[in-house]
Motif scaffolding. Structure first.
Motif, PDB file in Angstrom:
ATOM      1  N   ALA A   1      47.012 -91.941 -36.735  1.00  9.21           N
ATOM      2  CA  ALA A   1      48.097 -92.082 -35.766  1.00  9.21           C
ATOM      3  C   ALA A   1      48.301 -90.828 -34.931  1.00  9.21           C
ATOM      4  CB  ALA A   1      49.397 -92.436 -36.490  1.00  9.21           C
TER       5      ALA A   1
ATOM      6  N   LEU B   1      46.433 -92.571 -42.776  1.00  4.12           N
ATOM      7  CA  LEU B   1      47.066 -93.298 -41.676  1.00  4.12           C
ATOM      8  C   LEU B   1      47.740 -92.346 -40.693  1.00  4.12           C
ATOM      9  CD1 LEU B   1      46.648 -96.294 -41.866  1.00  4.12           C
ATOM     10  CD2 LEU B   1      49.084 -96.602 -42.242  1.00  4.12           C
ATOM     11  N   ARG B   2      48.351 -91.294 -41.198  1.00  2.00           N
ATOM     12  CA  ARG B   2      49.010 -90.325 -40.320  1.00  2.00           C
ATOM     13  C   ARG B   2      47.990 -89.609 -39.430  1.00  2.00           C
ATOM     14  NH1 ARG B   2      53.967 -88.526 -40.720  1.00  2.00           N
ATOM     15  NH2 ARG B   2      53.325 -86.390 -40.210  1.00  2.00           N
TER      16      ARG B   2
ATOM     17  N   LEU C   1      47.945 -97.389 -29.650  1.00  2.01           N
ATOM     18  CA  LEU C   1      48.324 -97.450 -31.062  1.00  2.01           C
ATOM     19  C   LEU C   1      49.572 -98.296 -31.295  1.00  2.01           C
ATOM     20  CD1 LEU C   1      47.670 -96.209 -33.900  1.00  2.01           C
ATOM     21  CD2 LEU C   1      49.367 -94.461 -33.366  1.00  2.01           C
TER      22      LEU C   1
ATOM     23  N   TYR D   1      52.095 -98.972 -34.658  1.00  2.00           N
ATOM     24  CA  TYR D   1      52.314 -98.384 -35.983  1.00  2.00           C
ATOM     25  C   TYR D   1      53.484 -99.083 -36.660  1.00  2.00           C
ATOM     26  CZ  TYR D   1      52.256 -94.619 -39.495  1.00  2.00           C
ATOM     27  OH  TYR D   1      52.135 -93.904 -40.660  1.00  2.00           O
TER      28      TYR D   1
ATOM     29  N   LEU E   1      48.145 -99.951 -37.140  1.00  2.00           N
ATOM     30  CA  LEU E   1      48.209 -99.311 -38.446  1.00  2.00           C
ATOM     31  C   LEU E   1      49.454 -99.804 -39.168  1.00  2.00           C
ATOM     32  CD1 LEU E   1      47.397 -95.629 -37.381  1.00  2.00           C
ATOM     33  CD2 LEU E   1      45.788 -97.416 -38.073  1.00  2.00           C
TER      34      LEU E   1
ATOM     35  N   ASP F   1      51.555 -99.243 -42.882  1.00  2.00           N
ATOM     36  CA  ASP F   1      51.685 -98.447 -44.097  1.00  2.00           C
ATOM     37  C   ASP F   1      52.583 -99.163 -45.088  1.00  2.00           C
ATOM     38  OD1 ASP F   1      51.720 -96.498 -45.999  1.00  2.00           O
ATOM     39  OD2 ASP F   1      52.634 -94.954 -44.753  1.00  2.00           O
TER      40      ASP F   1
ATOM     41  N   ARG G   1      48.965 -92.482 -28.412  1.00  2.00           N
ATOM     42  CA  ARG G   1      49.942 -93.159 -29.273  1.00  2.00           C
ATOM     43  C   ARG G   1      50.715 -94.234 -28.516  1.00  2.00           C
ATOM     44  NH1 ARG G   1      51.076 -87.909 -32.148  1.00  2.00           N
ATOM     45  NH2 ARG G   1      52.901 -87.631 -30.841  1.00  2.00           N
TER      46      ARG G   1
ATOM     47  N   GLU H   1      55.423 -98.668 -39.904  1.00  4.69           N
ATOM     48  CA  GLU H   1      55.565 -97.750 -41.040  1.00  4.69           C
ATOM     49  C   GLU H   1      56.257 -98.420 -42.205  1.00  4.69           C
ATOM     50  OE1 GLU H   1      58.346 -94.654 -41.344  1.00  4.69           O
ATOM     51  OE2 GLU H   1      59.385 -95.155 -39.494  1.00  4.69           O
TER      52      GLU H   1
END
Length: 532
Positions: free
Chosen positions: A55, A51-52, A88, A90, A169, A171, A84, A92
């Motif tokens: 990203a 995932l990192r 994107l 994200y 994404l 996580d 980003r 987390e």
């Protein structure tokens, strides 16, 4: 359908003590546009590293990663920042870190739009739209500390989608939530991602995340081991270079296949069958090595007590009572599981026992001393001598190794560093002790934090969701370890948890309930705290 994510022969190798430690080993994966792909795997399998890299927060050691037609390995500077910021979203795993305490829910959801130059009217309209969608319109002016864990996670998901990213994404998005709130967040991610048309990649060790998936991918040892579409019971097994196959543990358990198997060709099919005695089922395996029963110690004196404790947050119309009139006794040599839905005060209860917060009413006693009578400095010194706390955020120094983090914790307590290596071995990290924390998986970092707490052999060990980021095998091992620590050292171990693996190991269960609901009674008759 067009591919949104194309990964080919991806390697990521970290250097530790002059040697290479692989996190990803030739992983190949394609995610179609608008698809929701859930990546499952145990702790340390490479999920977070994957995932990192997607990203743009980490770079491949070898292989290619193309997202929306762009080779991420070639992006630098402003182009990478633009990817980003524009494409994107994200979410987390430590979502609390993304929620600035000084901002309201509405401001947090609209923050990305504000940074992109949207007007106040535009970002407030978008934030209100999303908050209404997730049932938090009436909480738009609340700050993070006034929200439950489930509400905070919903805010984080809305914030990740506010700018309508092409790729979302997530996580371990529900690692710290109870089952009910976790199901709600998964449904929310699925609904919003499909409504917004976002290609979505979720990494998790929780099989329940697959409920929203179009496709489920399993990774192990840094490579894809199997794939399965949501519909149907058949699994698509990945054939690796050299002809190796990896079958899922679930299929092997169902077939009773243990250490050896036989394979033969039947027409156009390959049949794999067990050789010798069938392997035990999970339920049978649990009884092979029964956990030792707790033997009460003579003349037991409570390690800690709660007497009529009440705690409130906020003032005026925003005031919220977390709990009131709580009585509980924590005896040495026992593991306690504090359970209840998100927002019922599990973390707050641990903070009261640690002296990080003080009750509004009632008394918190540790070692017979009322915490409210101690100054802030005295409480800090008291914690150093008698209490260890494993928080939801491990709080490790990223550029130090796991061993150095545990040694640092012991040094700050004025203790000898010798127990550090043994503590890491107890949590299954003997081989990874010298690895820098920033190169460890989320589950491995969690185990380092548990080892740091264990090493000091405290009288009172407090653990906040200690198995939230661990796969089942590691979660079961850590839960058993905490129970064994209590019995062997005489410590009182108090875990805030919704994980049944911890609950089944507990000697006593303390169920918390929302202020408008009665506390659930433990199904097995084990004693519970009184929560009026």
């Amino acid at each position: 359908m067009t591919a949104a994510v194309e990964i080919r022969d991806l390697f990521r190798v970290y250097t530790e003590d002059g040697a290479g430690v692989p996190a990803l080993q030739g992983l190949t994966l394609t995610v179609r546009a608008r698809e929701i792909c859930v990546v499952l795997g145990p702790s340390g399998s490479g999920k977070t590293t994957l995932l990192r890299i997607l990203a743009g927060l980490d770079k491949p050691s070898a292989g290619t990663v193309r997202v929306l037609g762009t080779d991420l390995g070639r992006l630098r500077g402003r182009r990478l920042a633009g990817y980003r910021a524009r494409d994107l979203g994200y979410a987390e795993q430590h979502y609390r870190r993304a929620l600035a305490e000084e901002l309201t829910a509405r401001e947090l959801v609209g923050l990305h739009l504000a940074l992109a130059g949207a007007t106040a009217r535009e970002r407030n309209a978008r934030a209100d739209e999303l908050l209404e969608r997730v049932g938090l319109a009436d909480r738009r002016h609340a700050h993070p500390h006034e929200l439950s864990g489930g509400e905070q996670q919903r805010i984080a998901v809305c914030a990740a989608l506010a700018h309508r990213p092409a790729l979302l994404l997530a996580d371990e998005p529900t690692g710290e939530l109870d089952a009910e709130n976790a199901a709600s967040v998964y449904a929310l991610i699925g609904e919003l991602a499909r409504e917004e048309g976002a290609t979505t990649v979720i990494v998790s060790h929780d099989p329940r995340s697959g409920v929203i998936a179009d496709r489920i991918v399993r990774v192990r040892d840094g490579r894809v081991s199997e794939e399965a579409a949501k519909a149907g019971d058949e699994e698509a097994i990945v054939v690796g270079k050299g002809g190796w196959l990896r079958l899922s543990e679930e299929l092997l358990r169902r077939a009773g296949i243990g250490a050896h198997a036989a394979a033969k060709l039947e027409g156009e099919s390959i049949v794999v069958a067990r050789v010798g005695k069938a392997s035990p089922s999970p339920s049978e395996a649990e009884h092979l090595e029964p956990a030792p029963e707790h033997v009460p110690l003579p003349g037991e004196v409570p390690v800690a007590e709660l007497r009529g404790v009440a705690k409130h947050y906020g003032t005026g119309h925003a005031a919220r009572a977390v709990f009131a009139g709580v009585d509980a006794t924590f005896l040495p040599g026992r593991l306690y599981a504090v359970t209840g839905p998100s927002g019922t005060g599990k973390t707050t209860l641990l903070h009261l026992l640690a002296g990080l917060e003080l009750p509004d009413e009632g008394a918190v006693l540790v070692g017979g001393r009322p915490m409210s009578t101690l100054s802030r400095a005295e409480r800090a010194a008291f914690r150093r001598d008698r209490i260890a706390l494993v928080g939801q955020d491990p709080g490790l120094v990223s550029f130090l190794s796991g061993l150095e983090n545990v040694e640092l914790g012991l040094a700050l307590r004025g203790l000898h560093a010798a127990p550090a290596a043994e503590a890491l071995a107890e949590v299954g990290l003997r081989e990874r002790a010298g690895g820098r924390v920033e190169h460890l998986s989320a589950g491995e970092r969690e185990r380092v934090a548990v080892a740091r707490a264990l090493a000091s052999r405290p009288a009172l060990l407090l653990a906040d969701e200690p198995t939230a980021r661990l796969d089942e095998a590691n979660g079961r091992a850590v839960a058993a370890l905490l129970a064994a620590l209590a019995r062997e050292t005489g410590a009182a171990v108090v875990c805030a948890t919704h994980d049944p693996l911890v609950v089944e190991q507990a000697d006593e269960i303390l169920p918390l309930a929302r202020r408008d609901a009665r506390p659930p009674a433990p199904a097995d008759g084990r004693p519970a705290a009184r929560i009026p």
